[in-house]
Write an enzyme that holds these catalytic residues in place. Sequence first.
Site, PDB file in Angstrom:
ATOM      1  N   HIS A  21      44.402  38.875  -3.322  1.00 18.83           N
ATOM      2  CA  HIS A  21      44.034  37.626  -4.090  1.00 18.83           C
ATOM      3  C   HIS A  21      44.410  36.270  -2.955  1.00 18.83           C
ATOM      4  O   HIS A  21      43.612  35.188  -2.947  1.00 18.83           O
ATOM      5  CB  HIS A  21      44.894  37.141  -5.479  1.00 18.83           C
ATOM      6  CG  HIS A  21      44.683  36.054  -6.066  1.00 18.83           C
ATOM      7  ND1 HIS A  21      45.390  34.791  -5.770  1.00 18.83           N
ATOM      8  CD2 HIS A  21      43.769  35.347  -7.058  1.00 18.83           C
ATOM      9  CE1 HIS A  21      45.065  34.009  -6.420  1.00 18.83           C
ATOM     10  NE2 HIS A  21      44.134  34.035  -7.198  1.00 18.83           N
ATOM     11  N   GLU A  53      37.639  42.359  45.534  1.00 18.14           N
ATOM     12  CA  GLU A  53      38.856  41.687  45.555  1.00 18.14           C
ATOM     13  C   GLU A  53      39.881  41.713  46.712  1.00 18.14           C
ATOM     14  O   GLU A  53      40.969  41.238  46.926  1.00 18.14           O
ATOM     15  CB  GLU A  53      39.785  42.035  44.216  1.00 18.14           C
ATOM     16  CG  GLU A  53      40.344  43.344  44.004  1.00 18.14           C
ATOM     17  CD  GLU A  53      40.868  43.701  42.608  1.00 18.14           C
ATOM     18  OE1 GLU A  53      41.106  42.731  41.938  1.00 18.14           O
ATOM     19  OE2 GLU A  53      40.604  44.941  42.048  1.00 18.14           O
ATOM     20  N   ASP A  83      42.729  37.667  43.416  1.00 23.18           N
ATOM     21  CA  ASP A  83      43.060  38.524  44.319  1.00 23.18           C
ATOM     22  C   ASP A  83      42.191  38.423  45.722  1.00 23.18           C
ATOM     23  O   ASP A  83      42.955  38.448  46.792  1.00 23.18           O
ATOM     24  CB  ASP A  83      42.760  39.950  43.809  1.00 23.18           C
ATOM     25  CG  ASP A  83      44.169  40.346  42.955  1.00 23.18           C
ATOM     26  OD1 ASP A  83      44.932  39.566  42.893  1.00 23.18           O
ATOM     27  OD2 ASP A  83      44.369  41.638  42.548  1.00 23.18           O
ATOM     28  N   CYS A 143      34.433  37.331  37.703  1.00 20.99           N
ATOM     29  CA  CYS A 143      35.320  37.341  36.385  1.00 20.99           C
ATOM     30  C   CYS A 143      36.455  36.508  36.682  1.00 20.99           C
ATOM     31  O   CYS A 143      37.342  36.881  35.934  1.00 20.99           O
ATOM     32  CB  CYS A 143      35.530  38.649  36.112  1.00 20.99           C
ATOM     33  SG  CYS A 143      36.279  39.899  37.049  1.00 20.99           S
TER      34      CYS A 143
END
Length: 804
Positions: free
Chosen positions: A430, A690, A714, A761
């Site tokens: 509820h 990287e 990196d 990314c």
Amino acid sequence: MAKTTKNDIDGHVDRLTIPFEHLRRKDVALVGGKNASLGEMIGTLAAEGISVPPGFATTSQAYWQFVKYNGIQDKIASLIAEWQSGRARLDYTGHSIRDLFLRGRWPSGIADEIKRGYRDMEAQLGVEGLSVAVRSSATAEDLPDASFAGQQESYLNISGVDKLLHACKSCYASLFTDRALGYRQAKGFDHLRIALSIGVQRMVRSDTSGSGIMFSIDTESGFDKIVLINASWGLGENIVQGNVNPDEYRVFKPLLHDDSFEPIIEKKRGDKSTKLIYGNGDSATRNVPASKAEQAAFTLSDREILQLSRWACTIEKHYGCPMDIEWAKDGLTNELFLVQARPETVHSNRDMCGEFKTYEVTNKGRVLTSGLSIGDAAVSGQLCLIEGKHDLDKFVTGSVLVAKVTDPDWVPLMKRAVAIVTDQGGRTSHAAIVSRELGLPAIVGTGDATYTLHSGQNVTVSCAEGEHGFVYEGKSKIVTRTLDISSLPPVNTKIMINLANPGAASRWWRLPVDGIGLARMEFVISNAIRIHPMALVHYERLKDVKAKNEIAKLTSGYGHKPDYFVEQLSRGFAALCSTVYPKPAILRLSDFKTNEYSDLIGGSEFEPKEENPMLGFRGASRYYSPHYRDGFALECRAIKRLREKMGFTNAIVMVPFCRTVHEANEVLKVMAENGLVRGEKGLQVYVMCEIPSNVILAAQFARHFDGFSIGSNDLTQLTLGVDRDSAELGDLFDEQDEAVKWMIDRVIRVAHENGCKVGICGQAPSDHPEFAAFLVNSGIDSISVSPDSYVPVRNAMAGVQSRK
């Protein structure tokens, strides 16, 4: 709501009771939304395999006859007029009207019809003294814009005609509960023009098994590709009332059409401490403690979860809108049944396009308590603890309401709160339902809010961090952002998003992204799994007794402990993949540093101590090493399960920190040994770019991978020789340095020459729109950004295109 007419009820105008199978959803004016829906399912969906217990409904005509026979229409009108004019209190008005019904007498015709309907059911089912559920179905409930959830009463385990007639009269009276009067008044319904139908339905013996509620939509984010199921032992009233913390299951709808897939993306076990069962003596039902075995077990099997989910999809398709459905399992026959279905009324009425808000909480105090988050907002305020109904008048308007549990009588008070926190309840309780309807952030099922919190405290209630909500000490800083996606400009470069937290992923489903560019495995491991994979593989040899006990507790219910890792990881990734399916989701294999691995439960026994973990035993070097090879096998098993058993073939695997081409070969070989063969069953494997060697030998790496994903952090660190975490060298760390940009431009060119895709990314495109412009001009295939950066980055990229 207009009174019943001959046209409305299409030939049934003089009927006092009607079997469910003769009703359809057009008969709302005759038998209310609940009973009309039961008839619709029995009459039209039985051929689809959906099971609904038989029964009959009294009609609105019977209600009006009862009111007229007892001469109470004018008395009801007078009592309501006194309340509306302020001359009488709500509680007095409600009690007085209910008393009129309870003291009323049954017209013989209606009583005979109810008795006949009940005896016909007894004869049909071959059961004397049949146990039935008696439910209220008002002619103004279960409408697309008003649920009226919990406003009228239900009576369970009613047996015999005398008890049935008494329960039916009580249902009539419940049309005028205080909460029903208040709700109708707020919604603008005329109290004197609404009738009540009674549904009499064979009881499902869920007292010996379980029951619950499901939605064909995610209740928090409105994500329309999810079925949410709550389940608990015993009769279903405890879940509705929020008296238990139920099990919770989430299922991905688009993959349910294929019986070979099991797209259950979440299974969360609730404590289910009590259960409602048949009573004895004068009590029809009673609450008893659930056994420890019941509390530790799931209420539903995977097969049953999938069956209910498919039923939800069938019903949603038939009704043409998201649905709120109640189900029950008969413990004597092990059959599943649906006992109610109504339109979902919160997200169905929201504009799913255009603007939506996001909330970020910073300067957080310590966590005071946590539970399930309802909604995605955050708010600061002062607590007001209400012990029970006797304290309702002590609530301070504008406070954060803290209570053990709420019920419909609390709604007027809840409207005056800025947030709600409860000890008990799940997403279908509820408190949760009303909070959504009121647009309030709420945290339910904390277990200890009324014990740890006290009135007068300043707190921050945050539902902005995923499926878990937190109450923080003090007033935190809350940043609200509005994202307008109604008129985004077209772009040629794909824009993806970076996601880590499966619990928060669905909040971004409305963004028109091209996929997930980076999903970090380590977030799922550290937050959902928490155990070092090698500690699961070699559990018996662990020396740390405390760690061993923690692992035993977390993996209870798993006969083979490594299965815990595989199942939890695959489900965490599934939650991420589902938000963009069938678009690609790039899942990065684990990239913890050794010091981070050591922090996992049991991890210190398997990790070396390194002076420079950033350049140490991480990424690809671990996967074929005898020190982690068995742990990596679990990662592979999880992704294989994700793609082949659960059906998320949009998952792409990405290998991080791959230093040499030799390492690439070794990793692909180990993956193949564990059932992940690049190219088979559509499996693509990407590599993180990287390390300078990934750029220098890009053409050779391209022979082993399907794509590159540039990790600009990196790559910048290793290109410039700068520790990105060094405060002294902060000015030198620049992802837009010419040397870094040269590296990025080169790998894009070489990758394209060798037929590979390239994305990025890192955080730089989110922070610097001019860097995004450089990437577009270099011809990058995709840019992956943080979700809240999506709109500004897209606008910046569109500006670059217009200038080219």
